[in-house]
Design an enzyme around this catalytic site. Structure first.
Site, PDB file in Angstrom:
ATOM      1  N   ARG A  48       0.819  -1.199   0.000  1.00 49.58           N
ATOM      2  CA  ARG A  48       0.000   0.000   0.000  1.00 49.58           C
ATOM      3  C   ARG A  48       0.854   1.250   0.000  1.00 49.58           C
ATOM      4  O   ARG A  48       0.500   2.259  -0.573  1.00 49.58           O
ATOM      5  CB  ARG A  48      -0.925  -0.001   1.236  1.00 49.58           C
ATOM      6  CG  ARG A  48      -2.249  -0.707   0.991  1.00 49.58           C
ATOM      7  CD  ARG A  48      -3.157  -0.552   2.176  1.00 49.58           C
ATOM      8  NE  ARG A  48      -2.471  -1.015   3.397  1.00 49.58           N
ATOM      9  CZ  ARG A  48      -3.015  -0.987   4.612  1.00 49.58           C
ATOM     10  NH1 ARG A  48      -4.225  -0.483   4.782  1.00 49.58           N
ATOM     11  NH2 ARG A  48      -2.361  -1.442   5.656  1.00 49.58           N
ATOM     12  N   LYS A 107      -6.626 -16.121   8.184  1.00 47.57           N
ATOM     13  CA  LYS A 107      -7.611 -16.955   8.902  1.00 47.57           C
ATOM     14  C   LYS A 107      -9.021 -16.417   8.756  1.00 47.57           C
ATOM     15  O   LYS A 107      -9.979 -17.181   8.632  1.00 47.57           O
ATOM     16  CB  LYS A 107      -7.266 -17.066  10.376  1.00 47.57           C
ATOM     17  CG  LYS A 107      -7.353 -15.748  11.142  1.00 47.57           C
ATOM     18  CD  LYS A 107      -6.292 -15.623  12.189  1.00 47.57           C
ATOM     19  CE  LYS A 107      -6.131 -14.149  12.524  1.00 47.57           C
ATOM     20  NZ  LYS A 107      -4.815 -13.792  12.961  1.00 47.57           N
ATOM     21  N   VAL A 134      -3.618 -20.825  10.988  1.00 46.84           N
ATOM     22  CA  VAL A 134      -3.952 -21.311  12.331  1.00 46.84           C
ATOM     23  C   VAL A 134      -2.676 -21.662  13.082  1.00 46.84           C
ATOM     24  O   VAL A 134      -1.849 -22.435  12.601  1.00 46.84           O
ATOM     25  CB  VAL A 134      -4.855 -22.568  12.264  1.00 46.84           C
ATOM     26  CG1 VAL A 134      -5.230 -23.014  13.672  1.00 46.84           C
ATOM     27  CG2 VAL A 134      -6.092 -22.303  11.444  1.00 46.84           C
ATOM     28  N   GLU A 192      -3.069  -5.737  20.491  1.00 48.67           N
ATOM     29  CA  GLU A 192      -3.205  -4.563  19.642  1.00 48.67           C
ATOM     30  C   GLU A 192      -3.926  -3.456  20.398  1.00 48.67           C
ATOM     31  O   GLU A 192      -4.538  -3.685  21.440  1.00 48.67           O
ATOM     32  CB  GLU A 192      -3.985  -4.946  18.384  1.00 48.67           C
ATOM     33  CG  GLU A 192      -3.184  -5.948  17.544  1.00 48.67           C
ATOM     34  CD  GLU A 192      -3.912  -6.338  16.272  1.00 48.67           C
ATOM     35  OE1 GLU A 192      -4.412  -5.436  15.583  1.00 48.67           O
ATOM     36  OE2 GLU A 192      -3.963  -7.546  15.977  1.00 48.67           O
ATOM     37  N   ASP A 203     -10.910 -13.979  16.805  1.00 42.96           N
ATOM     38  CA  ASP A 203      -9.756 -14.589  16.138  1.00 42.96           C
ATOM     39  C   ASP A 203      -9.746 -16.109  16.368  1.00 42.96           C
ATOM     40  O   ASP A 203      -9.588 -16.891  15.426  1.00 42.96           O
ATOM     41  CB  ASP A 203      -8.472 -13.950  16.710  1.00 42.96           C
ATOM     42  CG  ASP A 203      -7.210 -14.629  16.203  1.00 42.96           C
ATOM     43  OD1 ASP A 203      -6.763 -14.274  15.099  1.00 42.96           O
ATOM     44  OD2 ASP A 203      -6.694 -15.523  16.900  1.00 42.96           O
ATOM     45  N   LYS A 207     -10.297 -19.540  13.706  1.00 42.66           N
ATOM     46  CA  LYS A 207      -9.412 -20.702  13.670  1.00 42.66           C
ATOM     47  C   LYS A 207     -10.182 -21.981  13.996  1.00 42.66           C
ATOM     48  O   LYS A 207      -9.931 -23.035  13.403  1.00 42.66           O
ATOM     49  CB  LYS A 207      -8.251 -20.484  14.634  1.00 42.66           C
ATOM     50  CG  LYS A 207      -7.324 -19.353  14.156  1.00 42.66           C
ATOM     51  CD  LYS A 207      -6.424 -18.843  15.263  1.00 42.66           C
ATOM     52  CE  LYS A 207      -5.464 -17.776  14.758  1.00 42.66           C
ATOM     53  NZ  LYS A 207      -4.729 -17.127  15.861  1.00 42.66           N
TER      54      LYS A 207
END
Lengths: 430, 430
Positions: A48, A107, A134, A192, A203, A207
């Site tokens: 980007r 994922k 995963v 984060e 998340d 998985k």
């Protein structure tokens, strides 16, 4: 055996993982050539921000036009490490349409659209590999798909999110509260700025959907995965766990029902015995415990995230996909032939640890025990403690369905003598 | 995709593993068909005792003429679970020559003649798979060969023999002596009547040779593996280990030298910290710890032996090999391109725990310390204890070469004040 025309690799994304993939492709070029049987060449890198300095990558390879790169027609393998749904989904589809195979670490996309992407791959007779999606560096997708292909997997239970494991491990080892442990995880870069995807279990649920699909040869959608985050786990839950000889982990659990006719997938915090191999998984490490008919109990352990570990998984896939291209074959594709129904959370059978705040007067235990019995939930142990007119009851049940437990808790809340349900936690791994 | 002509499998050996392979091929036939893309058919079973009753196996398939079976010409895959060198080696070679691919569980044969067998397989463009040869059900060969194919493995350290781990675990947890623990292992069927191959480390050494070869893409012969058994480990060694926060395991360790230019492979008992993931591997379980440049630290854990677990690994290979035959491809073959020299044990660098019986008089410690210094072995800690004119010195060293340590010990034995070297044990996993 060795051919001289190199296999051309297009890298989509050059962040923490992508830059590491590019670096290893350069520094380990001779090894990759020997292991693949042909040289691999980085043919383009879509980013980007093209003006950022990218050490070790020829600036001529950098482009902002990812679509043009995957459409070039001479690309053998597209490595997608952008993450998220779009533009990754469109780019992967375009890559297949233009003759490339794909290695992805995505994922979220695989959990949401894995079936559709596999269909496009198969239509074009190309590979879609995603070991890195995963549990990071841990070889898991390939062992489940290939090593255990002659076995019947009954359960996959894992710590598949390093951020939440770091937080829970910190709470366990220091007695810290959730917020304090989260703050430390953020300060150290394990969490984060917006930790929602991790701490709310999104998340891990992605998985779980991927793992359940592979383990049971059944389509498991993200919506099929029951999800509870870990933000409500308290220091007091850890104290309760310790009394039971347990710790608390955020687990992704994919199970075949006892009659084999259906499967479930779920993510939630749970108590597990300290003697269980998953209990000693520390810090940001991941581990996945697999139970199968013939193999018995297996565990796979390692770093679940990070640039280098994820790049290791991506490059392992890259070698396999390149080898497949040279031999004109494809690896195992999507396998959903079993097509087992995915049952709702209410059908899940497990044990429960329930803490109740109750009035400190005679007959309360009898009342509470009656409610459990009426809902068919059998009690294993009860511990009662009281002071100053307040009392608490800790009930550990035998195995019961989630629906039965939910009914029990609703009825308990209606009792005058029950002032509150302090916590409910599932007990796994026994 | 699905073809109807079945793939034909010849089974050589029908003992604990073979009968389980045959059973699963029958009971899970539909799953195997779906996963392979074609049915698999048991076309013949070679046994030594044809009159033994074999439940679930059509008596018409039984033969004592294994050679005729592998020469039939219509066999797609030969599954060799006889064990030992001959007749397994000759049969596998004949199988390749007559068009079959081979799945083997034979660690002794693979360690001794893997290179030659791979060469025959390659010459005939056939697969030779042997996941079951190392660590039973644990997916290990495939992860090392394929998942980590884009990474650089620096160390493989594992508990690869369940019998000796059972014995050491028993000694650790109960304080039992070696003979008592061995007797229990024998009574429970974990140890054979003649336990030599296990307790003297021959079995683990064969696995170390196979693992080192795969991990380092280098030919490692059985003779290249340094081997020490565990029969001399005493209850007192466990007491010493506990004082160090360690336990004792029989480890197979394959390492790349720090300069990357050579490798070593060895099997011996060693102290490892209780915090190391291998320390908590209990009973007859196996586990293998892998360290690589990019992935970091990985561990693979599971049952290392037994009929069903070994059959799980054999069947995983069978599915892969059948899939390869259908697509006309072969999987990754032998890889020894790196051809690194295998260094002798003297070059291995590690830490040591040495117990000395010494005279209880002034100056002994100074004498002993001087000997270490003269041989370039740096001391980390010394603990001195004495009673009744006898004293003991426990020395833990910093990292030093095995050659330097051996020289040190020889010189110590010559000191008048050193009455004996009670034990020397390596310290690993730090």
């Amino acid at each position: 055996m060795m051919r001289t025309r190199p296999l051309k690799v297009a890298l989509l994304g050059c962040g923490v993982v992508g830059s590491e993939v590019a670096r290893i492709m350069t520094t380990h070029a001779d090894d990759l050539t020997a292991r693949i049987g042909a040289p691999v060449e980085l043919a383009g890198v879509a980013v980007r921000r093209p003006d950022r300095v990218r050490e070790g990558i020829d600036p001529a390879l950098i482009t902002t036009d990812a679509t043009a790169l995957v459409k070039r027609g001479d690309i053998d393998v597209v490595v997608e490490v952008i993450g998220g749904i779009e533009p990754a989904r469109g780019l992967i589809t375009t890559a297949f349409e233009h003759g490339a195979s794909v290695v992805s670490a995505n994922k979220a996309l695989l959990a949401q659209d894995g079936a559709a992407l596999h269909a496009v791959a198969e239509q074009h007779d190309k590979d879609l590999y995603y070991e890195a999606a995963v549990a990071g560096a841990i070889p898991l997708i390939r062992p489940l798909r290939e090593s255990l292909a002659g076995d019947k997997i009954n359960r996959v239970m894992g710590i598949v999110n390093g951020t939440t494991n770091f937080i829970l491990d910190k709470m366990d080892s220091t007695g810290a509260g959730y917020q304090e442990a989260l703050d430390e995880a953020t300060a150290l870069g394990y969490a984060e700025a917006d930790p929602t995807a991790d701490v709310e279990g999104f998340d891990a649920a992605a998985k779980a959907a991927i793992l359940a699909g592979i383990a049971f040869h059944t389509r498991v959608r993200l919506d099929d995965v029951y999800r509870e985050g870990m933000a409500e786990v308290t220091a007091s839950d850890f104290a309760s766990a310790k009394e039971m000889g347990c710790t608390i982990k955020l687990l992704a659990i994919c199970e075949r029902a006892e009659d084999g006719a259906s499967v479930t997938a779920r993510v939630h915090p749970a108590m597990i015995p300290l003697s269980h191999p998953l209990a000693s998984v520390r810090g940001a490490y991941n581990a996945v415990f697999v139970e199968s008919d013939a193999a018995g109990q297996l565990m796979f352990y390692g770093p679940g995230a990070g640039g280098s570990p994820t790049a290791s998984a991506v490059l392992g896939d890259l070698v396999a996909v390149c080898r497949n291209r040279l031999s004109g074959a494809t690896g195992p594709g999507d396998s959903a032939y079993a097509a087992l129904p995915v049952s709702p959370m209410g059908d899940v059978v497990t044990r429960y640890h329930i803490s109740l705040d109750v009035a400190d007067k005679p007959g309360v235990l009898a009342q509470v025990a009656t409610v459990f019995a009426e809902h068919g939930v059998s009690i294993d142990t009860v511990r009662q403690s009281g002071k100053d007119g307040e009392a608490s009851l800790v009930v550990v049940t035998h195995r019961a369905s989630d629906a039965a437990l939910t009914g029990t808790v609703e009825a308990l809340r209606k009792l005058d003598t029950v002032r509150g349900v302090a916590s409910i936690m599932r007990v796994e791994g026994e």
